[in-house]
Design an enzyme around this catalytic site. Sequence first.
Site, short mmCIF file in Angstrom:
data_model
loop_
_atom_site.label_atom_id
_atom_site.label_comp_id
_atom_site.label_asym_id
_atom_site.label_seq_id
_atom_site.Cartn_x
_atom_site.Cartn_y
_atom_site.Cartn_z
N LYS A 233 0.81 -1.31 0.06
CA LYS A 233 -0.10 -0.15 -0.07
C LYS A 233 0.79 1.37 0.02
CE LYS A 233 -4.12 -1.82 0.10
NZ LYS A 233 -4.93 -2.00 1.39
N ARG A 273 -4.59 -10.53 3.61
CA ARG A 273 -4.84 -10.43 2.41
C ARG A 273 -3.43 -10.03 1.46
NH1 ARG A 273 -6.65 -6.84 -1.47
NH2 ARG A 273 -8.14 -7.90 -3.26
#
Length: 293
Positions: A233, A273
């Site tokens: 991210k 995830r």
Amino acid sequence: MGGMINCGGRMLDLSGGAVIMGILNTTPDSFYDGGVLQAGPGGVDLERALACALGMIREGASIIDIGGESSRPGAAKISEQEEIARTAPLIALLRQRSDILISIDTYKAGVAEAALQAGAHMVNDISGFTFDGQLPAVCRKYRAGVVLMHTPVKPESMQWSTVTNSGEVDIVERVRLFLARSIAVAEEHGIEGIVIDPGFGFGKSVTENFRLLDQLDALLSLGYPVLAGLSRKSFLGHAISPPNGAIPPPSERLAATIAAQTIALMRGASILRVHDVQAATQSAAIIHAMQFP
């Protein structure tokens, strides 16, 4: 938080430690792996996608999360028909080759139903049941497991993580209240298999993302397992960028990802995830090894 999660009659066992959800995007525009599985304009290379899924299973994934529409900031929306065409055939093919638990990454009721009919058992909704009011009924109909994520805004209106805080109310409390409402909707529909996701990177500042990571265990009070989606991210890129230097691209954020995922596990996350299944599996194994009698 361990235990068993009922996903359409399939039981996801979290009692033996954290499990890994492998990300399989059939999109041309996802922030890290967009276009990797494309076979010409608008098409998906099913055999290549299947090989990718089977590879993640060999590396230790317990769930394969298949998505057909990008949720990166600024991503364009696509039709239900196009999203189904990108995902349902792959789900059906993977179901023929493996008994792995398959998740569909969508907030659209029509896409979810097509995926569940094709062999998926879980719906990963980035909106926590706030974008499509018909989705809870579909999940109830198929007794699907659900991942309910926090997001304050739709992807097409979202910005990449910035250093600016987005509000006066503490981010942990905002996320907790949002997820409590999502859980209430799921419970009202008789949905049993519930997982919650704080939505790292979705409409949150860099500071807010790290505060969420540090206080992830505060969400355990909601009574359901927590999924952490931290993989590569942008807020991690901010943290590792050199002074006055460019933010490293997603391809250079693996080490930062592993560090963040390890912290998430130590704060009580039950599911990771990830794009990099083997690395995450090894991190989870180390955390589990520390929990000796």
